[in-house]
Design an enzyme around this catalytic site. Structure first.
Site, mmCIF file in Angstrom:
data_model
loop_
_atom_site.group_PDB
_atom_site.id
_atom_site.type_symbol
_atom_site.label_atom_id
_atom_site.label_comp_id
_atom_site.label_asym_id
_atom_site.label_seq_id
_atom_site.Cartn_x
_atom_site.Cartn_y
_atom_site.Cartn_z
ATOM 1 N N GLY A 59 0.783 -1.240 0.000
ATOM 2 C CA GLY A 59 0.000 0.000 0.000
ATOM 3 C C GLY A 59 0.808 1.280 0.000
ATOM 4 O O GLY A 59 0.338 2.316 -0.452
ATOM 5 N N ASP A 115 1.070 3.430 4.441
ATOM 6 C CA ASP A 115 -0.034 4.160 3.818
ATOM 7 C C ASP A 115 -1.038 4.662 4.843
ATOM 8 O O ASP A 115 -1.462 5.811 4.812
ATOM 9 C CB ASP A 115 -0.730 3.296 2.750
ATOM 10 C CG ASP A 115 -1.113 1.907 3.252
ATOM 11 O OD1 ASP A 115 -0.879 1.602 4.443
ATOM 12 O OD2 ASP A 115 -1.652 1.117 2.452
ATOM 13 N N ASP A 118 -4.857 1.991 10.734
ATOM 14 C CA ASP A 118 -6.251 1.583 10.924
ATOM 15 C C ASP A 118 -6.365 0.975 12.325
ATOM 16 O O ASP A 118 -6.608 1.676 13.299
ATOM 17 C CB ASP A 118 -6.616 0.620 9.795
ATOM 18 C CG ASP A 118 -8.060 0.185 9.843
ATOM 19 O OD1 ASP A 118 -8.820 0.721 10.653
ATOM 20 O OD2 ASP A 118 -8.434 -0.699 9.053
ATOM 21 N N LYS A 146 -7.034 6.756 10.385
ATOM 22 C CA LYS A 146 -8.483 6.738 10.566
ATOM 23 C C LYS A 146 -8.845 7.278 11.943
ATOM 24 O O LYS A 146 -8.150 7.013 12.926
ATOM 25 C CB LYS A 146 -9.023 5.319 10.387
ATOM 26 C CG LYS A 146 -8.909 4.855 8.944
ATOM 27 C CD LYS A 146 -9.696 3.601 8.685
ATOM 28 C CE LYS A 146 -9.439 3.117 7.260
ATOM 29 N NZ LYS A 146 -10.016 1.793 6.994
ATOM 30 N N PHE A 167 -13.607 2.648 4.624
ATOM 31 C CA PHE A 167 -12.655 1.947 3.773
ATOM 32 C C PHE A 167 -12.347 2.817 2.546
ATOM 33 O O PHE A 167 -13.261 3.240 1.842
ATOM 34 C CB PHE A 167 -13.218 0.587 3.345
ATOM 35 C CG PHE A 167 -12.178 -0.280 2.699
ATOM 36 C CD1 PHE A 167 -11.249 -0.972 3.472
ATOM 37 C CD2 PHE A 167 -12.109 -0.381 1.322
ATOM 38 C CE1 PHE A 167 -10.259 -1.753 2.878
ATOM 39 C CE2 PHE A 167 -11.125 -1.168 0.717
ATOM 40 C CZ PHE A 167 -10.211 -1.852 1.502
ATOM 41 N N VAL A 168 -11.070 3.080 2.320
ATOM 42 C CA VAL A 168 -10.682 3.952 1.209
ATOM 43 C C VAL A 168 -9.755 3.232 0.222
ATOM 44 O O VAL A 168 -9.074 2.264 0.594
ATOM 45 C CB VAL A 168 -9.983 5.237 1.719
ATOM 46 C CG1 VAL A 168 -10.956 6.123 2.462
ATOM 47 C CG2 VAL A 168 -8.771 4.911 2.591
ATOM 48 N N ASP A 174 -5.597 -0.343 -1.780
ATOM 49 C CA ASP A 174 -6.320 -1.225 -2.690
ATOM 50 C C ASP A 174 -7.595 -1.784 -2.095
ATOM 51 O O ASP A 174 -7.809 -1.782 -0.881
ATOM 52 C CB ASP A 174 -5.444 -2.422 -3.049
ATOM 53 C CG ASP A 174 -5.349 -3.427 -1.885
ATOM 54 O OD1 ASP A 174 -4.961 -3.013 -0.774
ATOM 55 O OD2 ASP A 174 -5.710 -4.606 -2.082
ATOM 56 N N ARG A 180 -5.057 0.725 -6.782
ATOM 57 C CA ARG A 180 -3.831 1.342 -6.247
ATOM 58 C C ARG A 180 -3.360 2.476 -7.145
ATOM 59 O O ARG A 180 -2.711 3.411 -6.691
ATOM 60 C CB ARG A 180 -2.719 0.303 -6.157
ATOM 61 C CG ARG A 180 -2.980 -0.817 -5.166
ATOM 62 C CD ARG A 180 -1.688 -1.569 -4.914
ATOM 63 N NE ARG A 180 -1.898 -2.859 -4.263
ATOM 64 C CZ ARG A 180 -2.040 -3.032 -2.955
ATOM 65 N NH1 ARG A 180 -2.014 -1.977 -2.158
ATOM 66 N NH2 ARG A 180 -2.207 -4.236 -2.447
#
Ligand code: IMP
Ligand code: MG
Length: 193
Positions: A59, A115, A118, A146, A167-168, A174, A180
């Protein structure tokens, strides 16, 4: 930015997006600011006191590429593989190391680049692994965090954007290994999931 008004390329993937949260211009501005902040903080690290970037596959690759080209320090890059969202999962199943650190970081200054924060599990796992190899210092940088307690409570020195707990995809992130390459960051429509 409205997907329909994308200036140069009309990315097919925009059709699957519900909403763009952060467009490419905002990302670029923030990445430049983060790089300035990091290079200022690390200005005293010389070539002898080496800097190693430890980046988490897959990511972080787009963010990493943009960030490191704005860092003037002489540095090495190490890639580690961590998998926490196998296949179509949109919730972490608990991170596992799939590719471990190859180079020596003992006595070096390390900057972890990932990236997104979470659950924070990936960051904790990487920090634990790095600590065993006795680096001189460890800092961490993520593009996104987040707004949920587990992420906000995970120590991290540089954060690009705080985003809602959704969720992004895009800019390296991805879903099922797609999206991506989308230059913007956004959420997917229900039927794309
Ligand atoms: P954590 O271990 O739960 O903090 O999750 C970190 C990893 O899960 C990140 O490095 C991402 O690769 C992935 N991840 C977490 N949230 C998202 C998301 O919203 N979209 C895509 N990937 C995500
Ligand atoms: Mg990741």
């Amino acid at each position: 930015m409205n997907p329909a008004s994308t200036p140069i390329l009309a990315y097919h993937m925009h059709a699957d997006l519900d909403k763009i949260l952060i467009d490419r211009e905002r990302i670029a501005r923030r990445v430049a600011e983060l790089a300035d902040e990091i290079s200022h903080d690390l200005r005293d690290i010389t070539a002898r006191d080496e800097l190693v970037i430890v980046s988490v596959l897959t990511g972080s690759i787009i963010f990493l590429a943009d960030l490191i080209r704005r860092l003037p320090q002489k540095l090495r890059i190490e890639l580690v593989g961590v998998e926490s969202y196998p296949g179509r999962a949109t919730e972490s199943r608990g991170p596992k190391i799939t590719r471990s650190l190859a180079g020596n970081i003992e006595g070096r200054h390390v900057l972890i680049v990932d990236d997104i924060l979470d659950s924070g599990g990936t960051m904790r796992l990487i920090r634990g692994e790095l600590a065993k190899r006795r680096p001189k210092s460890v800092r961490a940088c993520v593009l996104l965090r987040k707004e949920r307690p587990s992420a906000m409570e995970t120590p991290c020195d540089y954060v690009g954007f705080d985003i809602p707990d959704v969720f992004v995809v895009g800019y390296g992130l991805d879903y099922n290994n797609y999206y991506r390459t989308l230059p913007d960051i956004g959420t997917l429509k229900e039927d794309a999931l």
